[in-house]
Design a protein around this motif. Structure first.
Motif, mmCIF file in Angstrom:
data_model
loop_
_atom_site.group_PDB
_atom_site.id
_atom_site.type_symbol
_atom_site.label_atom_id
_atom_site.label_comp_id
_atom_site.label_asym_id
_atom_site.label_seq_id
_atom_site.Cartn_x
_atom_site.Cartn_y
_atom_site.Cartn_z
ATOM 1 N N PRO A 135 12.511 -27.166 -1.268
ATOM 2 C CA PRO A 135 11.514 -26.822 -0.248
ATOM 3 C C PRO A 135 10.635 -25.653 -0.686
ATOM 4 O O PRO A 135 11.146 -24.595 -1.078
ATOM 5 N N VAL A 136 9.318 -25.852 -0.604
ATOM 6 C CA VAL A 136 8.363 -24.808 -0.983
ATOM 7 C C VAL A 136 7.297 -24.682 0.103
ATOM 8 O O VAL A 136 6.578 -25.639 0.398
ATOM 9 N N PHE A 137 7.208 -23.487 0.702
ATOM 10 C CA PHE A 137 6.152 -23.182 1.659
ATOM 11 C C PHE A 137 5.092 -22.329 0.975
ATOM 12 O O PHE A 137 5.417 -21.483 0.127
ATOM 13 N N SER A 138 3.833 -22.530 1.338
ATOM 14 C CA SER A 138 2.783 -21.655 0.829
ATOM 15 C C SER A 138 1.797 -21.334 1.942
ATOM 16 O O SER A 138 1.534 -22.161 2.820
ATOM 17 N N VAL A 139 1.283 -20.104 1.898
ATOM 18 C CA VAL A 139 0.288 -19.639 2.860
ATOM 19 C C VAL A 139 -0.890 -19.092 2.069
ATOM 20 O O VAL A 139 -0.743 -18.148 1.280
ATOM 21 N N HIS A 140 -2.063 -19.704 2.264
ATOM 22 C CA HIS A 140 -3.244 -19.364 1.470
ATOM 23 C C HIS A 140 -4.368 -18.824 2.340
ATOM 24 O O HIS A 140 -4.613 -19.337 3.437
ATOM 25 N N ASN A 141 -5.009 -17.760 1.869
ATOM 26 C CA ASN A 141 -6.268 -17.316 2.478
ATOM 27 C C ASN A 141 -7.307 -17.106 1.382
ATOM 28 O O ASN A 141 -6.971 -16.980 0.204
ATOM 29 N N GLU A 142 -8.552 -17.082 1.794
ATOM 30 C CA GLU A 142 -9.650 -17.132 0.830
ATOM 31 C C GLU A 142 -9.984 -15.792 0.179
ATOM 32 O O GLU A 142 -10.746 -15.747 -0.777
ATOM 33 N N SER A 143 -9.414 -14.697 0.689
ATOM 34 C CA SER A 143 -9.755 -13.374 0.177
ATOM 35 C C SER A 143 -8.789 -12.918 -0.909
ATOM 36 O O SER A 143 -7.573 -13.070 -0.751
ATOM 37 N N PRO A 144 -9.281 -12.338 -2.001
ATOM 38 C CA PRO A 144 -8.377 -11.778 -3.013
ATOM 39 C C PRO A 144 -7.824 -10.436 -2.551
ATOM 40 O O PRO A 144 -8.407 -9.762 -1.706
ATOM 41 N N MET A 145 -6.661 -10.064 -3.079
ATOM 42 C CA MET A 145 -6.073 -8.761 -2.786
ATOM 43 C C MET A 145 -6.511 -7.755 -3.843
ATOM 44 O O MET A 145 -6.490 -8.064 -5.039
ATOM 45 N N PRO A 146 -6.884 -6.554 -3.422
ATOM 46 C CA PRO A 146 -7.175 -5.509 -4.408
ATOM 47 C C PRO A 146 -5.961 -5.253 -5.296
ATOM 48 O O PRO A 146 -4.809 -5.397 -4.860
ATOM 49 N N ARG A 147 -6.197 -4.844 -6.530
ATOM 50 C CA ARG A 147 -5.103 -4.644 -7.483
ATOM 51 C C ARG A 147 -4.093 -3.609 -6.990
ATOM 52 O O ARG A 147 -2.889 -3.792 -7.137
ATOM 53 N N ASN A 148 -4.569 -2.512 -6.376
ATOM 54 C CA ASN A 148 -3.635 -1.482 -5.921
ATOM 55 C C ASN A 148 -2.736 -1.993 -4.802
ATOM 56 O O ASN A 148 -1.590 -1.568 -4.664
ATOM 57 N N VAL A 149 -3.225 -2.943 -4.008
ATOM 58 C CA VAL A 149 -2.402 -3.551 -2.961
ATOM 59 C C VAL A 149 -1.330 -4.431 -3.599
ATOM 60 O O VAL A 149 -0.160 -4.408 -3.194
ATOM 61 N N GLN A 150 -1.715 -5.195 -4.613
ATOM 62 C CA GLN A 150 -0.767 -6.106 -5.261
ATOM 63 C C GLN A 150 0.423 -5.368 -5.865
ATOM 64 O O GLN A 150 1.555 -5.835 -5.792
ATOM 65 N N THR A 151 0.175 -4.197 -6.451
ATOM 66 C CA THR A 151 1.246 -3.480 -7.145
ATOM 67 C C THR A 151 2.221 -2.804 -6.183
ATOM 68 O O THR A 151 3.340 -2.461 -6.565
ATOM 69 N N GLN A 152 1.830 -2.607 -4.931
ATOM 70 C CA GLN A 152 2.693 -1.912 -3.970
ATOM 71 C C GLN A 152 3.163 -2.812 -2.828
ATOM 72 O O GLN A 152 3.818 -2.357 -1.891
ATOM 73 N N LEU A 153 2.846 -4.082 -2.937
ATOM 74 C CA LEU A 153 2.947 -4.995 -1.801
ATOM 75 C C LEU A 153 4.309 -5.037 -1.123
ATOM 76 O O LEU A 153 4.403 -5.095 0.095
ATOM 77 N N PHE A 154 5.388 -4.995 -1.906
ATOM 78 C CA PHE A 154 6.717 -5.185 -1.331
ATOM 79 C C PHE A 154 7.459 -3.870 -1.102
ATOM 80 O O PHE A 154 8.649 -3.884 -0.804
ATOM 81 N N GLN A 155 6.759 -2.729 -1.221
ATOM 82 C CA GLN A 155 7.388 -1.450 -0.940
ATOM 83 C C GLN A 155 7.517 -1.258 0.571
ATOM 84 O O GLN A 155 6.625 -1.597 1.330
ATOM 85 N N ARG A 156 8.619 -0.670 0.982
ATOM 86 C CA ARG A 156 8.903 -0.538 2.402
ATOM 87 C C ARG A 156 7.854 0.282 3.137
ATOM 88 O O ARG A 156 7.483 -0.025 4.266
ATOM 89 N N SER A 157 7.368 1.350 2.510
ATOM 90 C CA SER A 157 6.464 2.278 3.200
ATOM 91 C C SER A 157 4.998 1.903 3.059
ATOM 92 O O SER A 157 4.133 2.531 3.669
#
Length: 202
Positions: free
Chosen positions: A133-155
């Protein structure tokens, strides 16, 4: 913001009547449900971090699950001016998972995708099951690089003072430690952003 919105609706509700009263009641009920869900999500997150969360696995109909989530978030405040497309589903629709935690994970991803979208853009939820089973959620906007590198941090949060930095953190925690799956994402100017949840077959 939702607390203020709910309080405002409750204050004006006694002064309304007819269709307007019904509409405001429905809006107030939706806001109250949203707040209750957020409170329960926070409790579950604390339990998950403490290792106390006990998932309950059972057969889940993916078609019913995604239709329900689509209806819920199509009318959410973050969807204003945006489109949540009808889910794309292929392969086996029955999976074995915890429907509450899975709904929370996918709901977080859908809400994040809608928040990241601009008016006129579309968010698409897909499911494929050709043995896994594979779910995917897509939106048309790219994420800024600084957001991508910190995305899964708790704070980490993309919104100052919003307190919503727990969204992707909880997605990763719940998926990988409790749903026997993994989370991945891709993001580019050309393709937008896609989060993928791949669940184990056990």
């Amino acid at each position: 913001e939702r607390r203020r919105g709910l309080r405002g609706l409750m204050e004006v509700l006694p002064e309304t009547s007819g269709e307007e009263s019904i509409e405001m009641y429905e809006m107030a009920r939706a806001l109250a449900d949203d707040l209750l869900e957020e409170i329960q999500a926070q409790r579950d997150l604390r339990s998950a971090e403490n290792g106390d969360l006990a998932p309950v696995f059972r057969d889940v109909d993916v078609d019913e699950l995604l239709v329900r989530l689509n209806a819920m978030y199509s009318h959410h405040t973050v969807a204003a001016g945006k489109t949540l497309a009808i889910p794309r589903i292929s392969g086996g629709k029955k999976i074995h998972s915890d429907p509450t935690l899975l709904s929370r994970v996918l709901g977080n991803l859908i809400k994040n995708a809608l928040e990241a979208s601009s008016p006129g853009q579309t968010v698409t939820v897909s499911f494929e099951n050709n043995g896994q089973p594979v779910f995917s959620v897509h939106n048309e906007s790219p994420m800024p690089r600084n957001v991508q590198t910190q995305l899964f941090q708790r704070s980490f949060s993309t919104k100052e003072g919003s307190g919503r930095g727990l969204g992707t953190y909880s997605v990763k925690l719940l998926t990988e430690q409790y749903l026997h799956g993994n989370v991945a994402f891709t993001s580019s100017e050309a393709s937008g952003t896609t989060f993928t949840i791949t669940l184990g077959t056990a």
